[in-house]
Design an enzyme around this catalytic site. Structure first.
Site, short mmCIF file in Angstrom:
data_model
loop_
_atom_site.label_atom_id
_atom_site.label_comp_id
_atom_site.label_asym_id
_atom_site.label_seq_id
_atom_site.Cartn_x
_atom_site.Cartn_y
_atom_site.Cartn_z
N GLU A 153 -23.78 9.42 -13.60
CA GLU A 153 -23.26 9.43 -15.06
C GLU A 153 -23.19 10.48 -15.84
O GLU A 153 -22.64 11.29 -16.18
CB GLU A 153 -23.94 8.15 -15.59
CG GLU A 153 -23.51 7.77 -17.07
CD GLU A 153 -24.49 6.96 -17.95
OE1 GLU A 153 -25.67 6.81 -17.57
OE2 GLU A 153 -24.04 6.19 -18.80
N ASP B 182 -21.65 -2.77 -19.45
CA ASP B 182 -22.85 -2.09 -20.03
C ASP B 182 -23.68 -2.47 -20.99
O ASP B 182 -24.81 -3.10 -20.87
CB ASP B 182 -22.47 -0.45 -20.08
CG ASP B 182 -23.59 0.55 -19.75
OD1 ASP B 182 -24.54 0.06 -19.13
OD2 ASP B 182 -23.32 1.71 -19.62
#
Ligand code: ADE
Ligand code: ZN
Length: 335
Positions: free
Chosen positions: A204, A281
């Site tokens: 990420e 998320d």
């Protein structure tokens, strides 16, 4: 969800499509109004006049600071109950029917909250959320990577007492910067010995090499995996072994990990044969829900209905359910 109006209309086909979500943090579902009310109840300063202002950031580091402030409003078991219950209520409005959801004890233990306080509250909240809103939720305990391997192993010990019908696995989140992912190899192997599933946020805000380290360590799923395509040999392994990626493209845009949805590697990962799934998320932080995420991704990549169904079905395949439960879920969700 009170933070913002939903963009995908109530009758949009992708909102109505029954969905499965594998990457959502319960603290990332906290409604601004709830945070404000609980902070006032406990006399916790939030540092803003308008609670909506808490949900502003320009990077993952800013976001994590805001996440910690939001966490500070949750003190008693009934607060965690409300958090998990409202998460289910909002998930139902997005068409989510089954969810494997993270909770992050590190952010609460640091403030002197006992594990049992958050655990009992969240477990009761998901049970009531399922009864009232039809969203089945199971939990994944996230360790806070920058704290290092010592606190991570200690948390794993705490998790030994958790009901294993509810706690399916462990994960690791927060920033990858300055974190040597090799240190988590013993955590993954010990969790596996305990019969827990494992996943890790990686690739990420860190390089694809972190994905390679965690794949080698034996994780069952990769959370994000945005940088996967940087390592062709790793792509081959992830595709050959069908190691799922729980992608969160809009989160990556919001946190300036990628420039735009169109520039996100999601479509290329799907084309390469990776088992990619779509996830929200931290929906209240990003001011959208899973239905909005499906709509945005369909529109950014011009995906047809069959492709969106395939993405939804990937999430069923990637869920930590046994084969008979997956077959039942497939039959229940239909096409
Ligand atoms: N915790 C909650 N959301 C996160 C994200 N997108 N990356 C890392 N840690 C997180
Ligand atoms: Zn996450």
């Amino acid at each position: 969800m009170t933070n913002a109006p939903r963009s995908a209309a109530d009758d949009a086909p992708l909102r109505l499509l029954p969905k499965v979500e594998l990457h959502c943090h319960v603290e990332g579902t906290a409604r601004a109004a709830t945070v404000a009310e609980l902070a006032a109840k406990h006399g916790v300063p939030l540092g803003v006049d308008d609670p909506d202002d808490l949900y502003t950031y320009e990077s993952l580091a800013d976001f994590l600071a805001a996440f910690a402030t939001v966490c500070s409003a949750f003190v008693e078991a009934e607060d965690f109950h409300r958090l998990a219950y409202e998460a289910a209520e909002d998930a139902a409005a997005a068409g989510t029917r089954y969810r494997e959801m993270f909770f992050s004890p590190g952010f609460h233990l640091d403030r002197g909250i006992r594990f049992d306080t958050m655990w009992s509250g969240i477990v009761a909240g998901i049970a009531d959320g399922e009864a009232d809103h039809g969203v089945r939720t199971r939990l994944i305990m996230d360790i806070d990577k920058p704290k290092g391997i010592g606190p991570a192993m200690a948390l794993l010990e705490v998790a030994r007492v958790a009901d294993r019908d509810i706690l399916l696995g462990i994960g690791g989140d927060s920033t990858e910067r300055g974190v040597d992912h090799h240190m988590f190899e013993p955590l993954i192997s010990e969790a596996k010995k305990m019969g827990l599933k494992t996943c890790f946020h990686c690739g990420e805000d860190g390089p694809a090499e972190n994905i390679a380290i965690m794949v080698e360590a034996g994780v069952d799923r990769i959370d994000h995996g945005t940088r996967l395509l940087d390592l062709p040999d790793l792509v081959k392994r992830v595709v050959d072994e069908q190691i799922p990626l729980t992608s969160c493209p809009s989160s990556n845009v919001e946190l300036n990990i990628v420039e735009s949805l169109e520039a996100h590697p999601f479509a290329k990962q799907l084309d390469a044969g990776a088992l990619v799934t779509l996830n929200s998320d931290d929906p209240t932080f990003f001011r959208f829900d899973l239905a909005d995420e499906y709509e945005r991704v369909a529109s950014a990549f011009d995906f047809d209905e069959a492709t969106m169904l395939k993405i939804r079905d990937n999430a069923i395949d990637a869920a930590w359910l046994d084969d008979s439960d997956k077959a039942a879920l497939r039959a229940e969700l239909g096409a």
